[in-house]
Design a protein around this motif. Structure first.
Motif, PDB file in Angstrom:
ATOM      1  N   UNK A  73       0.817  -1.204   0.000  1.00 34.51           N
ATOM      2  CA  UNK A  73       0.000   0.000   0.000  1.00 34.51           C
ATOM      3  C   UNK A  73       0.855   1.260   0.000  1.00 34.51           C
ATOM      4  N   UNK A  74       2.143   1.091  -0.326  1.00 30.75           N
ATOM      5  CA  UNK A  74       2.973   2.281  -0.498  1.00 30.75           C
ATOM      6  C   UNK A  74       3.130   2.534  -1.985  1.00 30.75           C
ATOM      7  N   UNK A 153       7.178  -1.658 -11.571  1.00 33.17           N
ATOM      8  CA  UNK A 153       6.324  -0.785 -10.766  1.00 33.17           C
ATOM      9  C   UNK A 153       4.865  -1.224 -10.857  1.00 33.17           C
ATOM     10  N   UNK A 154       4.315  -1.643  -9.720  1.00 36.09           N
ATOM     11  CA  UNK A 154       2.901  -2.036  -9.695  1.00 36.09           C
ATOM     12  C   UNK A 154       2.003  -0.809  -9.649  1.00 36.09           C
ATOM     13  N   UNK A 155       2.394   0.191  -8.840  1.00 36.40           N
ATOM     14  CA  UNK A 155       1.512   1.325  -8.594  1.00 36.40           C
ATOM     15  C   UNK A 155       0.601   1.012  -7.428  1.00 36.40           C
ATOM     16  N   UNK A 156       0.380   1.983  -6.561  1.00 32.01           N
ATOM     17  CA  UNK A 156      -0.380   1.731  -5.340  1.00 32.01           C
ATOM     18  C   UNK A 156      -1.768   1.174  -5.627  1.00 32.01           C
ATOM     19  N   UNK A 157      -2.503   1.811  -6.541  1.00 34.90           N
ATOM     20  CA  UNK A 157      -3.872   1.368  -6.796  1.00 34.90           C
ATOM     21  C   UNK A 157      -3.907   0.037  -7.542  1.00 34.90           C
ATOM     22  N   UNK A 158      -2.942  -0.211  -8.433  1.00 35.88           N
ATOM     23  CA  UNK A 158      -2.906  -1.476  -9.173  1.00 35.88           C
ATOM     24  C   UNK A 158      -2.486  -2.635  -8.272  1.00 35.88           C
ATOM     25  N   UNK A 311       1.299   6.230  -7.868  1.00 33.21           N
ATOM     26  CA  UNK A 311       0.186   5.617  -8.585  1.00 33.21           C
ATOM     27  C   UNK A 311       0.513   5.472 -10.070  1.00 33.21           C
ATOM     28  N   UNK A 312      -0.225   4.592 -10.717  1.00 35.25           N
ATOM     29  CA  UNK A 312      -0.082   4.432 -12.158  1.00 35.25           C
ATOM     30  C   UNK A 312      -0.778   5.568 -12.912  1.00 35.25           C
ATOM     31  N   UNK A 313      -1.882   6.027 -12.400  1.00 39.76           N
ATOM     32  CA  UNK A 313      -2.688   6.997 -13.144  1.00 39.76           C
ATOM     33  C   UNK A 313      -2.739   8.370 -12.472  1.00 39.76           C
ATOM     34  N   UNK A 314      -2.808   8.427 -11.168  1.00 42.74           N
ATOM     35  CA  UNK A 314      -2.870   9.697 -10.446  1.00 42.74           C
ATOM     36  C   UNK A 314      -1.453  10.240 -10.254  1.00 42.74           C
ATOM     37  N   UNK A 315      -1.213  11.488 -10.645  1.00 46.63           N
ATOM     38  CA  UNK A 315       0.138  12.034 -10.630  1.00 46.63           C
ATOM     39  C   UNK A 315       0.190  13.410  -9.962  1.00 46.63           C
ATOM     40  N   UNK A 316       1.329  13.697  -9.313  1.00 40.52           N
ATOM     41  CA  UNK A 316       1.624  15.042  -8.836  1.00 40.52           C
ATOM     42  C   UNK A 316       2.768  15.597  -9.695  1.00 40.52           C
ATOM     43  N   UNK A 317       3.314  16.723  -9.320  1.00 40.01           N
ATOM     44  CA  UNK A 317       4.473  17.277 -10.026  1.00 40.01           C
ATOM     45  C   UNK A 317       5.742  17.154  -9.184  1.00 40.01           C
ATOM     46  N   UNK A 318       5.657  16.376  -8.099  1.00 41.79           N
ATOM     47  CA  UNK A 318       6.800  16.205  -7.201  1.00 41.79           C
ATOM     48  C   UNK A 318       7.266  14.757  -7.149  1.00 41.79           C
TER      49      UNK A 318
END
Length: 482
Positions: A73-74, A153-158, A311-318
């Motif tokens: 979940x990280x 990379x799995x991504x948190x949500x995936x 996340x795989x789909x949700x992104x920030x700029x940091x």
């Protein structure tokens, strides 16, 4: 008398999940019980997305407890290996028990399972070798080693979706799983494991709660880092042999994607290790999350620790990453977990129970960060519940000096790494139990009691923890055939 099982596993993180999976494949999963203090994977969610603040879920944090454990979940990254390497550089010491080549084969086998259940086929860090070498050479000039290995990379949500499929598979094949259940104690008689004593998680603080005894000739401790404190208590109570352990103390560092662009593009995660002057302690980067989000987690006794999600789909700029200092204590002190907990407790008190955040420039100026300064900062914090303050009040001089000197050295490798607007969140602490002394079959000095995964000090990370579970299943299968 309660029903007797062939195998009981304490914890439902990747190590016990993959142990159960492999027992099914080997047709040895006749009477297997997994016990977890948290919830099913589909019931795990963090309310902070709606509330904006950590509400410290009771009885256990949904981020750190539940099916698939805290790691999934990280950021959900699987660290592999380079075929030309003659050692295993990331993920723990599994290879010290089964050998490097066997560990590589085990990682390949485990990786295929992850792919079968929906992991991304893309491997990060396998291309751009010329560019990576340039960064590595630059780092070496500053006394920093770059460990570059392939990462999936799995991504948190995936990761949630992938582990839900594994959860369903175990259930369909009659693996018994007890959720929201605490293992209060181990049943040990004459140096041999007999089973466990359990109670409902809702009775966490009820010392008079009735305990149920469940029996098995084989008990596997797979508690992960969340269970390190519990494991220390069990080892002390039952004279389970351990070696002196370590605790990693540091910060979660957040800076703009543009500064980390080359690292993010060429490797996705750069694993940098240095030994800065004057103490020459091991300082490393860990769990890098490009375009990610800083997150809060709650451990025992309501300790709030910081982590990072990607996340795989949700992104920030940091980009955020951990900067950790390894603490090895010497005689007469042998309580690394207690030391780390005290650091975390003091930081939490400074933040009124929340994660603290501070501008790097304010640390250099010897002042705290104020809310108005944070609002005007060019790096906008992704953890909205973090409280601006002064982390240097609670992190020891030696640890803070290590971190700051490492940041200065990294700035010569990655321009802008030491920009004064970059943010430090604290506490980021990785708890490990004192390492359980086990043989090559993962068995402790208590007959029938085994230890795998992160909690007992064998592994660090999703892939190696999962691989240790596969190997544990094979050991148990062979034991049953004798």
């Amino acid at each position: 008398m309660s029903e007797k099982y062939d195998v009981i596993a304490v914890g439902m993180g990747p190590s016990s999940i993959f142990m159960a999976y492999e027992l099914i494949k080997l047709k040895k999963a006749h009477k297997v019980l997994l016990i977890e203090q948290g919830k099913k994977v589909e019931d795990r969610y963090c309310p902070i997305e709606k509330t904006g603040n950590c509400i410290k879920c009771k009885p256990f944090c949904n981020i750190t407890s539940g099916f698939s454990g805290a790691g999934a979940f990280s950021d959900g990254k699987l660290s592999l290996y380079n075929k030309e390497d003659d050692d295993i550089y990331i993920g723990g010491i599994l290879h010290e028990y089964i050998g490097v080549e066997e560990t590589k084969r085990l990682i390949d086998y485990t990786d295929k399972i992850y792919l079968d259940y929906g992991a991304d086929t893309k491997l990060e860090g396998t291309e751009h070798q010329e560019e990576i070498k340039k960064i590595s050479d630059k780092a070496k000039k500053e006394g920093i080693n770059l460990i570059n290995i392939p990462i999936r990379h799995l991504g948190t949500e995936k990761a949630h979706e992938l582990y839900k499929r594994l959860e369903d598979y175990l259930s369909e094949h009659h693996i018994e799983m007890k959720y929201q259940t605490i293992v209060e104690d181990l049943i040990i008689e004459k140096g041999k494991i007999k089973g466990v004593r359990i109670k409902p998680a809702k009775e966490l603080n009820n010392e008079d709660a009735e305990l149920e005894e469940i029996y098995a000739d084989n008990v596997v401790i797979a508690v992960g880092r969340k269970g390190a404190n519990w494991l220390v208590n069990m080892c002390e109570k039952h004279n389970i042999k351990t070696k002196s352990g370590i605790v990693d103390i540091g910060v979660r560092y957040e800076l703009p994607d543009r500064i980390m662009k080359d690292i993010n593009t060429y490797m996705y995660e750069g694993k940098f290790i240095g030994k800065p002057e004057p103490f020459k302690d091991k300082v490393r980067t860990f769990c890098q999350n490009p375009s990610g989000f800083v997150a809060s987690e709650v451990y025992d006794n309501n300790l709030s620790l910081v982590n990072g999600h990607s996340y795989k789909e949700r992104k920030s700029t940091n980009t955020n990453l951990a900067i950790l200092v390894s603490h090895h204590f010497t005689y007469p002190f042998n309580k690394p977990i207690d030391y780390g907990r005290n650091v975390a407790k003091n930081l939490n008190e400074l933040g009124a129970g929340n994660i603290l955040v501070q501008r790097l420039g304010d640390i250099y100026r010897g002042k705290r960060t104020w809310e108005q300064e944070l609002k005007q900062n060019t790096v906008i914090p992704t953890l909205k519940s973090a409280v601006p303050g002064d982390i240097t009040y609670a992190i020891g001089y030696r640890t803070m000096t290590d971190i700051l000197n490492f940041i200065r050295s990294m700035d010569k490798v990655v321009e802008g790494f030491a920009d004064p607007d970059n943010l430090l969140y604290a506490p980021e602490i990785k708890f490990y139990s004192n390492q359980v002394v086990i043989d090559n079959n993962f068995e402790s000095n208590i007959k029938g009691l085994y230890s795998i995964g992160d909690g007992g000090g064998m592994t660090r990370g999703l892939m190696m923890a999962s691989a240790s579970g596969v190997q544990m299943a094979r050991i148990l299968a062979q034991k049953g055939e004798k």
